[in-house]
Motif scaffolding. Structure first.
Motif, PDB file in Angstrom:
ATOM      1  N   MET A   1       2.255  -6.742  14.757  1.00  9.35           N
ATOM      2  CA  MET A   1       1.153  -6.428  14.595  1.00  9.35           C
ATOM      3  C   MET A   1       0.618  -6.439  13.102  1.00  9.35           C
ATOM      4  N   SER A   2      -0.332  -6.960  12.858  1.00  9.77           N
ATOM      5  CA  SER A   2      -0.979  -6.868  11.383  1.00  9.77           C
ATOM      6  C   SER A   2      -2.464  -6.896  11.314  1.00  9.77           C
ATOM      7  N   ILE A   3      -2.734  -6.440   9.872  1.00  9.78           N
ATOM      8  CA  ILE A   3      -4.240  -6.410   9.453  1.00  9.78           C
ATOM      9  C   ILE A   3      -4.366  -7.639   9.005  1.00  9.78           C
ATOM     10  N   ALA A   4      -5.571  -8.316   9.451  1.00  9.38           N
ATOM     11  CA  ALA A   4      -5.976  -9.528   9.098  1.00  9.38           C
ATOM     12  C   ALA A   4      -7.272  -9.605   8.302  1.00  9.38           C
ATOM     13  N   LEU A   5      -7.574 -10.221   7.142  1.00  5.70           N
ATOM     14  CA  LEU A   5      -8.899 -10.275   6.487  1.00  5.70           C
ATOM     15  C   LEU A   5      -8.883 -11.521   5.887  1.00  5.70           C
ATOM     16  N   TYR A   6     -10.534 -11.954   5.756  1.00 10.06           N
ATOM     17  CA  TYR A   6     -10.619 -13.217   5.139  1.00 10.06           C
ATOM     18  C   TYR A   6     -11.675 -13.027   4.316  1.00 10.06           C
ATOM     19  N   TYR A   7     -11.743 -14.162   3.182  1.00  7.94           N
ATOM     20  CA  TYR A   7     -12.581 -13.861   1.902  1.00  7.94           C
ATOM     21  C   TYR A   7     -13.125 -15.293   1.785  1.00  7.94           C
TER      22      TYR A   7
ATOM     23  N   LEU B   1       0.883  -1.242  -0.075  1.00  5.08           N
ATOM     24  CA  LEU B   1      -0.131   0.037  -0.154  1.00  5.08           C
ATOM     25  C   LEU B   1       0.859   1.200   0.102  1.00  5.08           C
ATOM     26  N   PRO B   2       0.301   2.250  -0.259  1.00  5.37           N
ATOM     27  CA  PRO B   2       1.040   3.582  -0.292  1.00  5.37           C
ATOM     28  C   PRO B   2       1.516   3.598   1.314  1.00  5.37           C
ATOM     29  N   PRO B   3       2.744   3.944   1.576  1.00 10.99           N
ATOM     30  CA  PRO B   3       3.292   3.799   2.928  1.00 10.99           C
ATOM     31  C   PRO B   3       2.497   4.877   3.902  1.00 10.99           C
ATOM     32  N   GLU B   4       2.037   5.896   3.476  1.00 16.77           N
ATOM     33  CA  GLU B   4       1.506   6.848   4.311  1.00 16.77           C
ATOM     34  C   GLU B   4       0.124   6.400   4.825  1.00 16.77           C
ATOM     35  N   VAL B   5      -0.484   5.400   4.140  1.00 21.10           N
ATOM     36  CA  VAL B   5      -1.589   4.794   4.746  1.00 21.10           C
ATOM     37  C   VAL B   5      -1.378   4.010   6.089  1.00 21.10           C
ATOM     38  N   LEU B   6      -0.399   3.222   5.878  1.00 19.39           N
ATOM     39  CA  LEU B   6      -0.085   2.433   7.312  1.00 19.39           C
ATOM     40  C   LEU B   6       0.608   3.174   8.091  1.00 19.39           C
TER      41      LEU B   6
ATOM     42  N   LEU C   1     -12.319   0.181  16.026  1.00 20.94           N
ATOM     43  CA  LEU C   1     -11.113   0.973  15.581  1.00 20.94           C
ATOM     44  C   LEU C   1     -11.093   2.343  15.331  1.00 20.94           C
ATOM     45  N   PRO C   2     -10.104   3.113  15.409  1.00 14.45           N
ATOM     46  CA  PRO C   2     -10.444   4.757  14.995  1.00 14.45           C
ATOM     47  C   PRO C   2     -10.694   4.934  13.511  1.00 14.45           C
ATOM     48  N   PRO C   3     -10.996   5.964  13.315  1.00 14.98           N
ATOM     49  CA  PRO C   3     -11.975   6.210  11.935  1.00 14.98           C
ATOM     50  C   PRO C   3     -11.060   5.781  10.530  1.00 14.98           C
ATOM     51  N   TYR C   4      -9.866   6.331  10.473  1.00 15.66           N
ATOM     52  CA  TYR C   4      -9.066   5.890   9.417  1.00 15.66           C
ATOM     53  C   TYR C   4      -8.642   4.521   9.083  1.00 15.66           C
ATOM     54  N   THR C   5      -8.119   3.758  10.238  1.00 15.55           N
ATOM     55  CA  THR C   5      -8.104   2.269  10.111  1.00 15.55           C
ATOM     56  C   THR C   5      -9.386   1.598   9.872  1.00 15.55           C
ATOM     57  N   ARG C   6     -10.551   2.114  10.455  1.00 13.28           N
ATOM     58  CA  ARG C   6     -11.861   1.269  10.219  1.00 13.28           C
ATOM     59  C   ARG C   6     -11.992   1.641   8.789  1.00 13.28           C
TER      60      ARG C   6
ATOM     61  N   LEU D   1     -21.075 -19.902   4.428  1.00  7.91           N
ATOM     62  CA  LEU D   1     -19.907 -19.710   3.097  1.00  7.91           C
ATOM     63  C   LEU D   1     -18.811 -20.710   3.461  1.00  7.91           C
ATOM     64  N   GLU D   2     -18.014 -20.873   2.303  1.00  5.73           N
ATOM     65  CA  GLU D   2     -16.770 -21.573   2.449  1.00  5.73           C
ATOM     66  C   GLU D   2     -15.619 -20.444   2.418  1.00  5.73           C
ATOM     67  N   ARG D   3     -14.678 -20.746   3.589  1.00 12.47           N
ATOM     68  CA  ARG D   3     -13.682 -19.683   3.640  1.00 12.47           C
ATOM     69  C   ARG D   3     -12.563 -20.223   2.535  1.00 12.47           C
ATOM     70  N   ARG D   4     -12.087 -19.203   1.867  1.00 14.48           N
ATOM     71  CA  ARG D   4     -11.190 -19.396   0.716  1.00 14.48           C
ATOM     72  C   ARG D   4      -9.754 -19.004   0.680  1.00 14.48           C
ATOM     73  N   LEU D   5      -9.591 -17.567   1.274  1.00 13.54           N
ATOM     74  CA  LEU D   5      -8.521 -16.771   1.143  1.00 13.54           C
ATOM     75  C   LEU D   5      -8.079 -16.018   2.513  1.00 13.54           C
ATOM     76  N   ASN D   6      -6.858 -15.927   2.828  1.00 11.69           N
ATOM     77  CA  ASN D   6      -6.561 -15.030   3.825  1.00 11.69           C
ATOM     78  C   ASN D   6      -5.540 -13.898   3.305  1.00 11.69           C
ATOM     79  N   VAL D   7      -6.086 -12.715   4.008  1.00 13.67           N
ATOM     80  CA  VAL D   7      -5.054 -11.595   3.747  1.00 13.67           C
ATOM     81  C   VAL D   7      -4.274 -10.855   4.988  1.00 13.67           C
ATOM     82  N   LEU D   8      -3.082 -10.712   4.872  1.00 14.87           N
ATOM     83  CA  LEU D   8      -2.400 -10.328   5.832  1.00 14.87           C
ATOM     84  C   LEU D   8      -1.530  -9.232   5.550  1.00 14.87           C
ATOM     85  N   ILE D   9      -1.622  -8.050   6.279  1.00 16.91           N
ATOM     86  CA  ILE D   9      -0.685  -6.718   5.977  1.00 16.91           C
ATOM     87  C   ILE D   9       0.025  -6.436   7.223  1.00 16.91           C
ATOM     88  N   TYR D  10       1.339  -6.352   7.398  1.00 10.46           N
ATOM     89  CA  TYR D  10       2.254  -6.275   8.438  1.00 10.46           C
ATOM     90  C   TYR D  10       2.429  -4.887   8.683  1.00 10.46           C
ATOM     91  N   LEU D  11       2.531  -4.548  10.111  1.00  3.61           N
ATOM     92  CA  LEU D  11       2.633  -3.011  10.731  1.00  3.61           C
ATOM     93  C   LEU D  11       3.970  -2.974  11.303  1.00  3.61           C
TER      94      LEU D  11
END
Length: 279
Positions: free
Chosen positions: A216-222, A46-51, A84-89, A147-157
Motif C-alpha cells: 500500500m502507498s500514498i501517491a501524489l503527482y505535481y 512524516l511523524p509516524p503517528e500520522v501514518l 477516503l476517511p476524514p483524517y486520510t483525506r 499542464l505538464e506532469r513533472r513530479l511523483n511522490v510516493l509514501i509507503y504504508l
C-alpha cells in the motif's frame, strides 16, 4: 527518536512554508544530481503517528476508483481522497498545500509546481498479493488543466516489509538496459522523482507477503504550466525488462495507432470509452 523529515503537526497536519523549505534544503543537491533522472528516498518522512492513523482508517476501504488486472499492471487498485476517511483525506489535502509545494520546489529545483485538485491517477494505491506494476513512464499531460506532469511522490504504508516479499520500487536507465536502484516499500519511506517520457520506473517484482498483506502507498503527482501544443501527450508507456517474461503493451500500441489515424477531437471523445472497455 529521529525527527521526521517533514515534521507536520499530527493533529492539525500543518507546517509553515519556511520550515518546509528548510527541511528540504539539505537533500536538494543530492536529489537533483541523481541519474538517470532526479530522485530521492527519505525514511521517517512524516511523524509516524500520522501514518498509523491512516493505516487504522484504511482497514476498511471504499469502492475503488480504478482497478487493473492485466499483464502490465496486475491486481492493482486505487482510491481517490474524497472517498477516503476524514483524517486520510485531510492528509492528501495537506500534501497538496502551499507548504508541501515549498518543500518540493526546494528539493527539486522546479519552480512553479502545481498540485492536482482532481487527484487524477493519485490516491491510495494497493497491489494485492500476486500483483505487480511493470516498468513504465507515466502519462505526461493533465488534459483537464493543460499542464505538464513533472513530479511523483510516493509514501509507503507497509510495516516491517522485507525485500524478498516483492513490490520494491525500481529505477531503470533511460535505455532500459538495466536497473539502477531499488527501494523496499517500507513504512514511512517517501520516494520522490522527476517524471518524463523516459523516467522508467515501477514495482515489477510480484508481491508475495507470507500472510497475504497487500503493498500500500500514498501517491501524489505535481505539474507545471509548461505544456505547449508542440508536445505530444501520451498515456502510461510500459517497457518490458530485457530477459524477462514482461509483455509488450498491445493496448497502448493500438491507441498510438488510433491517435495517428483519427482526427484529434474524435480520438479524445473515443479514447476514454475504449479504455474502459479494454479496447
Amino acid at each position: 527518536m529521529t525527527k521526521p523529515v517533514y515534521a507536520i503537526d499530527p493533529e492539525t497536519l500543518l507546517i509553515s512554508s519556511a520550515a518546509a523549505r528548510e527541511a528540504a534544503a539539505p537533500a536538494a543537491e543530492a536529489y537533483q544530481s541523481q541519474e538517470p533522472y532526479a530522485h530521492g528516498s527519505f525514511d521517517n518522512f512524516l511523524p509516524p503517528e500520522v501514518l498509523e492513523r491512516v493505516k487504522e482508517e484504511l482497514k476498511e476501504l471504499p469502492e475503488a476508483e480504478s482497478s487493473f488486472n492485466r499483464a502490465q499492471e496486475k491486481l492493482k487498485t486505487s482510491y481517490i481522497p474524497e472517498r477516503l476517511p476524514p483524517y486520510t483525506r485531510s492528509l492528501f489535502y495537506a500534501l497538496n498545500s502551499r507548504p508541501f509545494i515549498a518543500f518540493l520546489e526546494e528539493l527539486t529545483g522546479i519552480d512553479g509546481l502545481i498540485p492536482d485538485p482532481y487527484f487524477i491517477g493519485a490516491g491510495i494505491h494497493v497491489v494485492a498479493n500476486g500483483g505487480h506494476l511493470d516498468i513504465h513512464a507515466d502519462f505526461n499531460h493533465h488534459g483537464k488543466m493543460n499542464l505538464e506532469r513533472r513530479l511523483n511522490v510516493l509514501i509507503y504504508l507497509n510495516k516491517d516489509w522485507k525485500e524478498e516479499w516483492g513490490g520494491s520500487f525500481e529505477v531503470w536507465d533511460k535505455n532500459m538496459n538495466g536497473k539502477v536502484k531499488s527501494f523496499v516499500p517500507l513504512f514511512n519511506r517517501m520516494v520522490c522523482f522527476n517524471t518524463s517520457s523516459d523516467s522508467w520506473h515501477g514495482n515489477p517484482e510480484t508481491v508475495n507477503h507470507p500472510e497475504g498483506e497487500p503493498r500500500m502507498s500514498i501517491a501524489l503527482y505535481y505539474y507545471t504550466a509548461s505544456w505547449d501544443e508542440t508536445r505530444k501527450s501520451h498515456s502510461t508507456l510500459f517497457k518490458p525488462r530485457p530477459g524477462t517474461a514482461d509483455q509488450r503493451d498491445k493496448l497502448e500500441a493500438r491507441h498510438a495507432t488510433m491517435r495517428n489515424l483519427l482526427p484529434p477531437f474524435l480520438y479524445r471523445r473515443l479514447a476514454p470509452r475504449l479504455r474502459r472497455l479494454g479496447i
